[in-house]
Design a protein around this motif. Structure first.
Motif, PDB file in Angstrom:
ATOM      1  N   PRO A 289       0.879  -1.347  -0.102  1.00 26.55           N
ATOM      2  CA  PRO A 289      -0.143  -0.238   0.196  1.00 26.55           C
ATOM      3  C   PRO A 289       0.787   1.434  -0.144  1.00 26.55           C
ATOM      4  CG  PRO A 289      -0.099  -0.990   2.666  1.00 26.55           C
ATOM      5  CD  PRO A 289       0.454  -1.834   1.141  1.00 26.55           C
ATOM      6  N   VAL A 290       0.491   1.897  -0.903  1.00 29.74           N
ATOM      7  CA  VAL A 290       0.754   3.239  -0.905  1.00 29.74           C
ATOM      8  C   VAL A 290       0.678   4.790   0.878  1.00 29.74           C
ATOM      9  CG1 VAL A 290       1.716   5.618  -2.558  1.00 29.74           C
ATOM     10  CG2 VAL A 290       1.191   3.538  -3.635  1.00 29.74           C
ATOM     11  N   GLU A 291       1.162   4.771   0.863  1.00 29.34           N
ATOM     12  CA  GLU A 291       1.298   5.757   2.242  1.00 29.34           C
ATOM     13  C   GLU A 291       1.146   7.184   1.950  1.00 29.34           C
ATOM     14  OE1 GLU A 291       3.571   6.589   6.550  1.00 29.34           O
ATOM     15  OE2 GLU A 291       4.331   4.562   5.620  1.00 29.34           O
ATOM     16  N   LYS A 292       0.461   7.706   2.617  1.00 34.07           N
ATOM     17  CA  LYS A 292       0.750   9.031   2.628  1.00 34.07           C
ATOM     18  C   LYS A 292       1.644  10.012   3.352  1.00 34.07           C
ATOM     19  CE  LYS A 292      -4.695  10.299   1.804  1.00 34.07           C
ATOM     20  NZ  LYS A 292      -5.551  10.908   1.905  1.00 34.07           N
ATOM     21  N   LYS A 293       2.663  11.428   2.886  1.00 32.43           N
ATOM     22  CA  LYS A 293       3.684  11.582   3.749  1.00 32.43           C
ATOM     23  C   LYS A 293       2.990  13.073   3.475  1.00 32.43           C
ATOM     24  CE  LYS A 293       6.783   8.279   2.915  1.00 32.43           C
ATOM     25  NZ  LYS A 293       8.289   7.725   2.368  1.00 32.43           N
ATOM     26  N   TYR A 294       3.925  13.721   4.153  1.00 36.91           N
ATOM     27  CA  TYR A 294       4.154  15.449   4.180  1.00 36.91           C
ATOM     28  C   TYR A 294       4.987  15.929   4.414  1.00 36.91           C
ATOM     29  CZ  TYR A 294      -1.164  13.676   5.854  1.00 36.91           C
ATOM     30  OH  TYR A 294      -2.159  12.838   5.549  1.00 36.91           O
ATOM     31  N   PHE A 295       5.240  17.036   3.968  1.00 33.31           N
ATOM     32  CA  PHE A 295       6.088  17.253   4.266  1.00 33.31           C
ATOM     33  C   PHE A 295       6.289  18.337   5.702  1.00 33.31           C
ATOM     34  CE2 PHE A 295       3.757  19.316  -0.120  1.00 33.31           C
ATOM     35  CZ  PHE A 295       5.213  19.021  -0.679  1.00 33.31           C
ATOM     36  N   THR A 296       7.873  18.143   5.783  1.00 35.66           N
ATOM     37  CA  THR A 296       8.748  18.036   6.913  1.00 35.66           C
ATOM     38  C   THR A 296       9.277  19.578   7.071  1.00 35.66           C
ATOM     39  OG1 THR A 296      10.575  16.062   6.855  1.00 35.66           O
ATOM     40  CG2 THR A 296       7.826  16.409   7.902  1.00 35.66           C
ATOM     41  N   ASP A 297       9.785  20.373   8.171  1.00 40.20           N
ATOM     42  CA  ASP A 297      10.784  21.225   8.060  1.00 40.20           C
ATOM     43  C   ASP A 297      12.674  20.341   7.852  1.00 40.20           C
ATOM     44  OD1 ASP A 297      10.994  20.762  10.325  1.00 40.20           O
ATOM     45  OD2 ASP A 297      10.275  22.518  11.054  1.00 40.20           O
ATOM     46  N   GLY A 298      13.829  21.459   8.488  1.00 39.17           N
ATOM     47  CA  GLY A 298      15.100  20.597   8.478  1.00 39.17           C
ATOM     48  C   GLY A 298      14.753  19.959  10.203  1.00 39.17           C
ATOM     49  N   ASN A 299      14.079  20.056  10.584  1.00 41.44           N
ATOM     50  CA  ASN A 299      13.873  19.364  12.114  1.00 41.44           C
ATOM     51  C   ASN A 299      13.026  18.208  12.013  1.00 41.44           C
ATOM     52  OD1 ASN A 299      16.003  21.925  13.380  1.00 41.44           O
ATOM     53  ND2 ASN A 299      14.335  22.686  13.213  1.00 41.44           N
ATOM     54  N   GLY A 300      12.073  18.040  11.201  1.00 40.41           N
ATOM     55  CA  GLY A 300      11.519  17.078  10.709  1.00 40.41           C
ATOM     56  C   GLY A 300       9.810  17.478  11.455  1.00 40.41           C
ATOM     57  N   ASN A 301       9.887  18.351  11.902  1.00 40.23           N
ATOM     58  CA  ASN A 301       8.792  18.727  11.844  1.00 40.23           C
ATOM     59  C   ASN A 301       7.790  19.107  11.511  1.00 40.23           C
ATOM     60  OD1 ASN A 301       9.578  19.006  15.032  1.00 40.23           O
ATOM     61  ND2 ASN A 301      10.049  20.573  14.609  1.00 40.23           N
ATOM     62  N   PHE A 302       6.322  18.883  11.349  1.00 37.64           N
ATOM     63  CA  PHE A 302       5.326  19.274   9.766  1.00 37.64           C
ATOM     64  C   PHE A 302       5.496  20.597   9.567  1.00 37.64           C
ATOM     65  CE2 PHE A 302       4.327  14.813  11.692  1.00 37.64           C
ATOM     66  CZ  PHE A 302       3.781  14.428  10.699  1.00 37.64           C
ATOM     67  N   ILE A 303       5.492  20.787   8.556  1.00 39.32           N
ATOM     68  CA  ILE A 303       5.005  22.012   7.971  1.00 39.32           C
ATOM     69  C   ILE A 303       3.028  21.850   8.170  1.00 39.32           C
ATOM     70  CG2 ILE A 303       5.449  23.216   5.903  1.00 39.32           C
ATOM     71  CD1 ILE A 303       7.567  22.541   4.945  1.00 39.32           C
ATOM     72  N   LEU A 304       2.391  23.127   8.549  1.00 36.87           N
ATOM     73  CA  LEU A 304       1.332  23.099   8.466  1.00 36.87           C
ATOM     74  C   LEU A 304       1.136  24.466   7.075  1.00 36.87           C
ATOM     75  CD1 LEU A 304       0.921  23.284  11.931  1.00 36.87           C
ATOM     76  CD2 LEU A 304       0.552  21.512  10.638  1.00 36.87           C
ATOM     77  N   ASP A 305      -0.321  24.710   6.731  1.00 36.78           N
ATOM     78  CA  ASP A 305      -1.174  26.082   6.351  1.00 36.78           C
ATOM     79  C   ASP A 305      -1.158  26.279   6.651  1.00 36.78           C
ATOM     80  OD1 ASP A 305      -3.555  24.317   7.220  1.00 36.78           O
ATOM     81  OD2 ASP A 305      -4.206  23.445   4.968  1.00 36.78           O
ATOM     82  N   ALA A 306      -2.180  27.647   6.243  1.00 38.29           N
ATOM     83  CA  ALA A 306      -3.157  28.276   7.001  1.00 38.29           C
ATOM     84  C   ALA A 306      -3.748  28.032   7.866  1.00 38.29           C
ATOM     85  CB  ALA A 306      -3.597  29.799   5.999  1.00 38.29           C
ATOM     86  N   SER A 307      -4.062  26.821   7.842  1.00 40.30           N
ATOM     87  CA  SER A 307      -4.894  25.993   8.773  1.00 40.30           C
ATOM     88  C   SER A 307      -5.211  25.312   9.870  1.00 40.30           C
ATOM     89  CB  SER A 307      -6.570  25.621   7.996  1.00 40.30           C
ATOM     90  OG  SER A 307      -7.309  26.215   6.723  1.00 40.30           O
ATOM     91  N   GLY A 308      -3.534  25.062   9.824  1.00 42.82           N
ATOM     92  CA  GLY A 308      -2.888  24.324  11.127  1.00 42.82           C
ATOM     93  C   GLY A 308      -3.093  22.982  10.174  1.00 42.82           C
ATOM     94  N   ASN A 309      -3.227  22.886   9.860  1.00 45.17           N
ATOM     95  CA  ASN A 309      -3.371  21.225   8.860  1.00 45.17           C
ATOM     96  C   ASN A 309      -1.874  21.124   7.903  1.00 45.17           C
ATOM     97  OD1 ASN A 309      -6.323  20.630   9.505  1.00 45.17           O
ATOM     98  ND2 ASN A 309      -6.558  22.088   7.773  1.00 45.17           N
ATOM     99  N   LYS A 310      -1.651  19.468   8.243  1.00 44.84           N
ATOM    100  CA  LYS A 310      -0.441  19.653   7.711  1.00 44.84           C
ATOM    101  C   LYS A 310      -0.425  19.362   5.854  1.00 44.84           C
ATOM    102  CE  LYS A 310      -0.408  15.175   9.973  1.00 44.84           C
ATOM    103  NZ  LYS A 310      -0.448  13.879  10.283  1.00 44.84           N
ATOM    104  N   ILE A 311       0.265  19.901   5.654  1.00 46.91           N
ATOM    105  CA  ILE A 311       0.625  20.032   3.854  1.00 46.91           C
ATOM    106  C   ILE A 311       0.337  18.117   3.452  1.00 46.91           C
ATOM    107  CG2 ILE A 311       1.761  21.212   2.203  1.00 46.91           C
ATOM    108  CD1 ILE A 311       2.026  23.422   3.954  1.00 46.91           C
TER     109      ILE A 311
END
Length: 330
Positions: A289-311
């Protein structure tokens, strides 16, 4: 008138005839022959009588008894128990102890693989045994002692002292499982077996047959059937740690052990998978199965959009993003 002296009349000796002399001589010769013929038998009877007198005297004398019974090479079975199995005691006559029969009597025990009995100097009888190796005990319909040979024998009252030297085995009820774990313990030193309190099955995501060994010092050791021999280095491994309650894992390929988070303390990450238009999970070329992945910064933290959701990273671009992120870090 003078008295007349009576003359003494001596009996007239009858002279033997020549015929009588011949017969008398034959009788003497025959008697002498019979005596000489009987001499070997009389000599033998004298020897036998003398031997019997000596044997009876020796049998009833204290010096004929066994002076000591020595038991060697036993580890799990107590020496006094082995002596009782042999039937020997200090009232036995040393030369009336037959090694072969004592050996066969000892080998009737389920925990004695072989036995050798020898007469030693100074009235000592020496018993050397090769024991079966128990690696644990369990309770199903009755108490059982489990042996590395793959056998399960009844846990008799005379074996109760052994449960202090072997762990409790939880599970492994099928014949196949018992044979596998018995074979695995064949490669474990008996002094290490004494360091284990309990053995159970603890299925992991990578191996549903993982063994969990609760050690007497409070640590947990996880291994497969094939890597259990790594346990022989446990004392060396555990000496590097001051804390207890650790989880130590053996590695099948490297034949080493390492510590890590205990499986019951591990944080379970919920994975999300791509779904197609029909509501089915999307799989890759390998069928995974193909897993969904999200954008993270250099520290491994998730990058959030204006609404606070993971991108979310678009499907198919995960590798490109990971390569880009790696280049930025470097």
């Amino acid at each position: 008138m003078g008295l007349k002296r009576k003359q003494k009349v001596e009996p007239v000796k009858e002279e033997k005839s020549a015929v009588d002399e011949v017969f008398d001589r034959r009788k003497r010769i025959k008697a002498d022959f019979n005596f000489r013929k009987a001499q070997p038998l009389l000599f033998m009877l004298a020897i036998i009588s003398g031997f019997l007198i000596i044997a009876v005297g020796y049998y009833f004398s204290p010096i004929s008894k066994v002076k000591s019974i020595s038991v060697k090479n036993n580890y799990f079975l107590d020496s006094s128990y082995i002596k009782s199995l042999s039937g020997l005691n200090l009232e036995n006559r040393y030369y009336l102890v037959f090694d072969y029969f004592i050996e066969k009597k000892l080998e009737e025990s389920e925990l004695i693989k072989s036995a050798t009995v020898k007469h030693k100097d100074q009235g000592v009888i020496e018993i050397t045994v090769e024991e079966e190796t128990p690696f644990g005990y369990r309770y199903l319909e009755q108490g059982e002692l489990l042996l590395t040979s793959g056998k399960a024998v009844e846990l008799k009252s005379e074996y109760l002292d052994l449960i202090a030297k072997v762990p409790y085995i939880d599970g492994f009820e099928s014949e196949e499982q018992l044979i596998k774990i018995a074979k695995a313990f064949q490669k474990v030193d008996r002094n290490i077996i004494e360091s284990i309190s309990e053995v159970s099955q603890y299925p992991m995501s990578y191996d549903e047959n993982t063994l969990r060994l609760l050690m007497r010092d409070g640590n947990n050791f996880f291994a497969s059937y094939y890597s259990l021999s790594t346990l022989n280095s446990y004392n060396e491994i555990a000496s590097d740690f001051t804390a207890s309650g650790l989880c130590i894992y053996s590695d099948d390929s490297l034949k080493v052990a390492f510590t890590s988070t205990c499986p019951w303390d591990a944080v379970v990450e919920e994975k999300e998978y791509w779904i197609d238009e029909l509501g089915n999970v999307v799989v890759n070329q390998y069928g995974d199965p193909v897993e969904k992945k999200y954008f993270t910064d250099g520290n491994g933290n998730f990058i959030l959009d204006a609404s606070g959701n993971k991108i979310l990273i678009p499907m198919g671009e995960e590798d490109d993003y990971e390569a880009y992120t790696k280049s930025q870090i470097e």
